[in-house]
Design a protein around this motif. Structure first.
Motif, PDB file in Angstrom:
ATOM      1  N   ALA A  68       0.835  -1.206   0.000  1.00  8.14           N
ATOM      2  CA  ALA A  68       0.000   0.000   0.000  1.00  8.14           C
ATOM      3  C   ALA A  68       0.868   1.255   0.000  1.00  8.14           C
ATOM      4  O   ALA A  68       0.559   2.234  -0.692  1.00  8.14           O
ATOM      5  CB  ALA A  68      -0.931  -0.011   1.213  1.00  8.14           C
ATOM      6  N   VAL A  71       2.382   1.718  -3.512  1.00  6.56           N
ATOM      7  CA  VAL A  71       1.371   2.145  -4.493  1.00  6.56           C
ATOM      8  C   VAL A  71       0.972   3.602  -4.242  1.00  6.56           C
ATOM      9  O   VAL A  71       0.813   4.377  -5.186  1.00  6.56           O
ATOM     10  CB  VAL A  71       0.142   1.202  -4.446  1.00  6.56           C
ATOM     11  CG1 VAL A  71      -0.999   1.766  -5.287  1.00  6.56           C
ATOM     12  CG2 VAL A  71       0.535  -0.193  -4.955  1.00  6.56           C
ATOM     13  N   GLU A  72       0.833   3.979  -2.977  1.00  9.67           N
ATOM     14  CA  GLU A  72       0.432   5.363  -2.679  1.00  9.67           C
ATOM     15  C   GLU A  72       1.395   6.361  -3.324  1.00  9.67           C
ATOM     16  O   GLU A  72       0.983   7.378  -3.875  1.00  9.67           O
ATOM     17  CB  GLU A  72       0.377   5.584  -1.169  1.00  9.67           C
ATOM     18  CG  GLU A  72       0.127   7.059  -0.846  1.00  9.67           C
ATOM     19  CD  GLU A  72      -0.188   7.345   0.609  1.00  9.67           C
ATOM     20  OE1 GLU A  72      -0.703   6.441   1.280  1.00  9.67           O
ATOM     21  OE2 GLU A  72       0.098   8.463   1.043  1.00  9.67           O
ATOM     22  N   ASP A  73       2.689   6.049  -3.276  1.00 10.88           N
ATOM     23  CA  ASP A  73       3.688   6.958  -3.843  1.00 10.88           C
ATOM     24  C   ASP A  73       3.984   6.679  -5.319  1.00 10.88           C
ATOM     25  O   ASP A  73       4.872   7.287  -5.902  1.00 10.88           O
ATOM     26  CB  ASP A  73       4.984   6.882  -3.031  1.00 10.88           C
ATOM     27  CG  ASP A  73       4.857   7.633  -1.703  1.00 10.88           C
ATOM     28  OD1 ASP A  73       3.942   8.456  -1.580  1.00 10.88           O
ATOM     29  OD2 ASP A  73       5.674   7.390  -0.801  1.00 10.88           O
ATOM     30  N   GLY A  74       3.241   5.734  -5.894  1.00  9.14           N
ATOM     31  CA  GLY A  74       3.393   5.470  -7.329  1.00  9.14           C
ATOM     32  C   GLY A  74       4.643   4.681  -7.687  1.00  9.14           C
ATOM     33  O   GLY A  74       5.114   4.742  -8.825  1.00  9.14           O
ATOM     34  N   ARG A  98      -4.841   0.301 -16.340  1.00  4.24           N
ATOM     35  CA  ARG A  98      -4.713   1.661 -15.834  1.00  4.24           C
ATOM     36  C   ARG A  98      -3.233   1.985 -15.654  1.00  4.24           C
ATOM     37  O   ARG A  98      -2.507   1.252 -14.988  1.00  4.24           O
ATOM     38  CB  ARG A  98      -5.447   1.758 -14.504  1.00  4.24           C
ATOM     39  CG  ARG A  98      -5.315   3.065 -13.785  1.00  4.24           C
ATOM     40  CD  ARG A  98      -6.238   3.067 -12.565  1.00  4.24           C
ATOM     41  NE  ARG A  98      -5.866   4.122 -11.656  1.00  4.24           N
ATOM     42  CZ  ARG A  98      -5.145   3.937 -10.546  1.00  4.24           C
ATOM     43  NH1 ARG A  98      -4.765   2.741 -10.208  1.00  4.24           N
ATOM     44  NH2 ARG A  98      -4.830   4.959  -9.778  1.00  4.24           N
ATOM     45  N   THR A 100      -0.472   4.610 -14.152  1.00  6.51           N
ATOM     46  CA  THR A 100      -0.298   5.740 -13.230  1.00  6.51           C
ATOM     47  C   THR A 100       0.747   6.703 -13.777  1.00  6.51           C
ATOM     48  O   THR A 100       0.874   7.808 -13.285  1.00  6.51           O
ATOM     49  CB  THR A 100       0.135   5.266 -11.826  1.00  6.51           C
ATOM     50  OG1 THR A 100       1.406   4.619 -11.932  1.00  6.51           O
ATOM     51  CG2 THR A 100      -0.883   4.299 -11.241  1.00  6.51           C
TER      52      THR A 100
ATOM     53  N   ARG B  65      -6.207  11.591  -4.096  1.00  7.25           N
ATOM     54  CA  ARG B  65      -6.129  10.155  -4.159  1.00  7.25           C
ATOM     55  C   ARG B  65      -7.056   9.643  -5.253  1.00  7.25           C
ATOM     56  O   ARG B  65      -8.208  10.065  -5.348  1.00  7.25           O
ATOM     57  CB  ARG B  65      -6.633   9.581  -2.840  1.00  7.25           C
ATOM     58  CG  ARG B  65      -5.668   8.748  -2.133  1.00  7.25           C
ATOM     59  CD  ARG B  65      -6.199   8.521  -0.743  1.00  7.25           C
ATOM     60  NE  ARG B  65      -5.130   8.677   0.202  1.00  7.25           N
ATOM     61  CZ  ARG B  65      -4.150   7.775   0.325  1.00  7.25           C
ATOM     62  NH1 ARG B  65      -4.149   6.666  -0.382  1.00  7.25           N
ATOM     63  NH2 ARG B  65      -3.180   7.972   1.167  1.00  7.25           N
ATOM     64  N   GLU B  66      -6.534   8.752  -6.079  1.00 10.69           N
ATOM     65  CA  GLU B  66      -7.389   8.067  -7.048  1.00 10.69           C
ATOM     66  C   GLU B  66      -7.120   6.598  -6.849  1.00 10.69           C
ATOM     67  O   GLU B  66      -6.026   6.128  -7.121  1.00 10.69           O
ATOM     68  CB  GLU B  66      -7.042   8.488  -8.479  1.00 10.69           C
ATOM     69  CG  GLU B  66      -7.752   9.747  -8.925  1.00 10.69           C
ATOM     70  CD  GLU B  66      -7.242  10.250 -10.271  1.00 10.69           C
ATOM     71  OE1 GLU B  66      -6.944   9.414 -11.157  1.00 10.69           O
ATOM     72  OE2 GLU B  66      -7.115  11.465 -10.422  1.00 10.69           O
ATOM     73  N   GLY B  67      -8.114   5.893  -6.337  1.00 13.79           N
ATOM     74  CA  GLY B  67      -7.873   4.504  -5.965  1.00 13.79           C
ATOM     75  C   GLY B  67      -6.849   4.483  -4.840  1.00 13.79           C
ATOM     76  O   GLY B  67      -6.985   5.206  -3.860  1.00 13.79           O
ATOM     77  N   ARG B  68      -5.807   3.707  -5.025  1.00 14.88           N
ATOM     78  CA  ARG B  68      -4.809   3.585  -3.960  1.00 14.88           C
ATOM     79  C   ARG B  68      -3.602   4.478  -4.183  1.00 14.88           C
ATOM     80  O   ARG B  68      -2.678   4.485  -3.386  1.00 14.88           O
ATOM     81  CB  ARG B  68      -4.371   2.116  -3.839  1.00 14.88           C
ATOM     82  CG  ARG B  68      -5.448   1.272  -3.166  1.00 14.88           C
ATOM     83  CD  ARG B  68      -4.999  -0.152  -2.974  1.00 14.88           C
ATOM     84  NE  ARG B  68      -5.247  -0.955  -4.159  1.00 14.88           N
ATOM     85  CZ  ARG B  68      -5.344  -2.287  -4.136  1.00 14.88           C
ATOM     86  NH1 ARG B  68      -5.221  -2.948  -3.009  1.00 14.88           N
ATOM     87  NH2 ARG B  68      -5.570  -2.953  -5.246  1.00 14.88           N
ATOM     88  N   CYS B  69      -3.617   5.246  -5.305  1.00 15.88           N
ATOM     89  CA  CYS B  69      -2.474   6.103  -5.629  1.00 15.88           C
ATOM     90  C   CYS B  69      -2.760   7.552  -5.273  1.00 15.88           C
ATOM     91  O   CYS B  69      -3.899   7.999  -5.321  1.00 15.88           O
ATOM     92  CB  CYS B  69      -2.200   6.075  -7.127  1.00 15.88           C
ATOM     93  SG  CYS B  69      -1.310   4.653  -7.670  1.00 15.88           S
ATOM     94  N   LYS B  70      -1.693   8.267  -4.969  1.00 18.37           N
ATOM     95  CA  LYS B  70      -1.821   9.702  -4.713  1.00 18.37           C
ATOM     96  C   LYS B  70      -1.181  10.453  -5.878  1.00 18.37           C
ATOM     97  O   LYS B  70      -0.033  10.211  -6.229  1.00 18.37           O
ATOM     98  CB  LYS B  70      -1.126  10.049  -3.401  1.00 18.37           C
ATOM     99  CG  LYS B  70      -1.474  11.408  -2.871  1.00 18.37           C
ATOM    100  CD  LYS B  70      -1.179  11.505  -1.386  1.00 18.37           C
ATOM    101  CE  LYS B  70       0.153  12.174  -1.169  1.00 18.37           C
ATOM    102  NZ  LYS B  70       0.481  12.350   0.248  1.00 18.37           N
ATOM    103  N   PHE B  71      -1.951  11.385  -6.454  1.00 18.35           N
ATOM    104  CA  PHE B  71      -1.469  12.189  -7.586  1.00 18.35           C
ATOM    105  C   PHE B  71      -1.397  13.653  -7.174  1.00 18.35           C
ATOM    106  O   PHE B  71      -2.186  14.105  -6.344  1.00 18.35           O
ATOM    107  CB  PHE B  71      -2.408  12.034  -8.789  1.00 18.35           C
ATOM    108  CG  PHE B  71      -2.419  10.657  -9.364  1.00 18.35           C
ATOM    109  CD1 PHE B  71      -1.515  10.280 -10.356  1.00 18.35           C
ATOM    110  CD2 PHE B  71      -3.315   9.701  -8.898  1.00 18.35           C
ATOM    111  CE1 PHE B  71      -1.518   9.001 -10.881  1.00 18.35           C
ATOM    112  CE2 PHE B  71      -3.322   8.410  -9.418  1.00 18.35           C
ATOM    113  CZ  PHE B  71      -2.425   8.063 -10.412  1.00 18.35           C
TER     114      PHE B  71
END
Lengths: 131, 90
Positions: A68, A71-74, A98, A100, B65-71
């Protein structure tokens, strides 16, 4: 010593096998029922004797927290090589994948990042100077 | 206002804004890659994350946040105050 393969930690092995074969286009090399989980590996059809990717269940309590946060930080933890990243990006997007990060040119390499639907981000990379 | 001036006083933070103007809605990972490869900024992800927090508190960056990612998205609105305070033409 050689590199025989590595693993990705997936939240659902069946869904992962579907994605890594039907969408990304790898081939199943091992699929052995071990009871609650299976031992599953895939290979590239372009290199069937090459390194495998194991689709490991992310059942360790720390795994989900780690995934998690990545994924949060890409952050993609795994990277695959492609010959034509623009074509792959187009092909995968048309299959509903999708991204990112769309293809970004870093000079010697072009990279993009996609969601494997199993809780991981995957980088695809095209080395430049490759036809 | 002090937050705004402080936010744009740093060259790395200005480079972050440049990259978001080029492509809006980036993850921390993408931003770090661009800063390293295009600007030669080899700061850690942690350092860039802190720069983003400064930009966010000044309202220049909006994290969603979009889904589990932060943009991260650029927001130029606060900069209007600068032009209004010191107009190019009076």
């Amino acid at each position: 010593m050689r590199i025989s393969g590595c693993s990705v930690m997936v939240d659902d092995q069946a869904k992962a096998l579907e994605f890594y074969t039907k969408v990304l286009g790898f081939q199943t090399k091992h699929n052995i029922d071990l009871g609650e989980h299976s031992w599953i590996t895939v290979v590239s059809p372009e290199d069937p004797d090459g390194a495998v990717v194991g689709l490991e269940p992310d059942v360790h309590p720390a795994a989900k927290t780690f995934k998690a946060a990545m994924v949060e930080d890409g952050i993609p933890f795994t990277s695959f090589a492609v010959d034509d990243i623009e074509a792959e990006h187009k092909r995968l997007e048309s299959l509903g994948v999708r991204f990112t990060q769309p293809p970004v040119d870093h000079g010697t390499v072009v990279t993009a990042v996609l969601d494997d639907t199993c809780g991981n981000l995957i980088q695809i990379a095209q080395e430049k100077g490759q036809s | 206002m002090d937050d705004l001036y402080r936010a744009i006083s740093d060259p790395t933070r200005r480079a972050i804004l440049d990259e978001l103007v080029e492509r809006d809605g980036q993850t921390l990972f993408e931003l770090c890659g661009r800063l390293t490869m295009k600007h030669g900024i080899g700061s850690s992800r942690q350092a860039i994350s802190q720069h983003l927090e400064v930009l966010e508190s000044a309202g220049l960056v909006i994290a969603k946040r979009e889904g589990r990612c932060k943009f991260h998205w650029f927001n130029g609105e606060p900069l209007r105050a600068i032009a209004e305070r010191w107009p190019a033409k009076r």
